[in-house]
Design a protein around this motif. Structure first.
Motif, short mmCIF file in Angstrom:
data_model
loop_
_atom_site.label_atom_id
_atom_site.label_comp_id
_atom_site.label_asym_id
_atom_site.label_seq_id
_atom_site.Cartn_x
_atom_site.Cartn_y
_atom_site.Cartn_z
N VAL A 83 -24.50 20.12 16.83
CA VAL A 83 -25.16 19.75 15.70
C VAL A 83 -24.30 18.73 15.13
N ARG A 84 -24.73 17.72 14.32
CA ARG A 84 -24.16 16.77 13.71
C ARG A 84 -24.17 16.95 12.08
N ARG A 85 -22.92 16.97 11.43
CA ARG A 85 -22.85 17.28 10.19
C ARG A 85 -21.72 16.24 9.57
N GLN A 86 -22.12 15.79 8.42
CA GLN A 86 -21.09 14.59 7.75
C GLN A 86 -20.48 13.54 9.02
N GLY A 87 -21.33 13.30 9.84
CA GLY A 87 -21.24 12.25 10.74
C GLY A 87 -20.12 12.87 11.98
N GLN A 88 -19.94 14.30 12.18
CA GLN A 88 -19.23 14.74 13.33
C GLN A 88 -20.03 15.84 13.98
N LEU A 89 -19.75 15.76 15.43
CA LEU A 89 -20.76 16.79 16.24
C LEU A 89 -19.61 17.86 16.38
N GLY A 90 -20.54 18.95 16.35
CA GLY A 90 -19.65 20.35 16.40
C GLY A 90 -20.82 21.42 16.35
N VAL A 91 -20.63 22.57 16.64
CA VAL A 91 -21.24 23.94 16.57
C VAL A 91 -20.94 24.62 15.39
N PHE A 92 -21.81 25.58 15.03
CA PHE A 92 -21.88 26.54 13.87
C PHE A 92 -21.41 27.98 14.62
N VAL A 93 -20.36 28.52 13.93
CA VAL A 93 -19.83 29.70 14.42
C VAL A 93 -20.09 30.46 13.40
N VAL A 94 -20.21 31.88 13.79
CA VAL A 94 -20.22 33.03 12.70
C VAL A 94 -19.19 33.72 12.43
N GLN A 95 -18.76 33.61 11.18
CA GLN A 95 -17.68 34.43 10.49
C GLN A 95 -17.83 35.33 9.31
N GLN A 96 -17.93 36.62 9.55
CA GLN A 96 -18.26 37.52 8.47
C GLN A 96 -19.60 37.37 7.93
N GLN A 97 -20.74 37.06 8.79
CA GLN A 97 -22.15 36.97 8.61
C GLN A 97 -22.34 35.61 7.86
N VAL A 98 -21.32 34.55 7.86
CA VAL A 98 -21.66 33.40 7.37
C VAL A 98 -21.40 32.17 8.48
N ALA A 99 -22.15 31.22 8.38
CA ALA A 99 -22.23 29.97 9.39
C ALA A 99 -21.15 29.13 8.90
N ARG A 100 -20.32 29.04 9.86
CA ARG A 100 -19.23 28.02 9.40
C ARG A 100 -19.41 26.82 10.79
#
Length: 144
Positions: A83-100
């Protein structure tokens, strides 16, 4: 006959470390050895890619398109996970039931990307396009 391909610098480095590679077309497969591959040292300024050239056997027809494949030592994520967020490509990982959001600086649009994440990392693979950093998520184990 030569195979011509454009690779990112990360792909070129990964390919150089592979024990072998193959070029595959609809009805043809050619095994390539890394010592046969010639990768340009200068990067194309517009595409930010390196040119790869390798001699091909005479039985490969000129103009034939195909895929260059190799087995990487690094773990990869498919392009669909990016996904692209704030001009950067990356992924979402789950840390303690929160998407980072985890930026992947070597990622390129539409291509699988090598990652150096711990094996226990949970990567969001469904619904990630709607997520924002800090959203609550529930991890669902993948069914076999």
């Amino acid at each position: 006959m030569q195979l011509h391909a454009q690779l990112s610098s990360a792909q070129a480095q990964d390919l150089r470390q592979a024990p072998s590679a193959t070029w595959e077309s609809a009805n043809q497969r050619v095994t390539l050895q890394p010592r046969q591959l010639r990768v340009a040292s200068a990067m194309d300024a517009q595409t930010r890619t390196l040119a790869l050239r390798v001699n091909m056997p005479a039985d490969v027809p000129p103009g034939r398109s195909g895929r260059l494949r190799w087995q990487s030592a690094a773990a990869h994520l498919p392009a669909e996970a990016l996904v692209r967020r704030q001009g950067q490509l990356g992924v979402f990982v789950v840390q303690q039931q929160v998407a980072r959001f985890h930026a992947l600086h070597s990622a390129q649009e539409g291509q699988a990307v090598a990652v150096d994440l711990p094996p226990e990392t949970i990567v969001v693979t469904q619904g990630q396009q709607r997520l924002q950093d800090g959203d609550a998520v529930t991890a669902t184990p993948k069914q076999p």
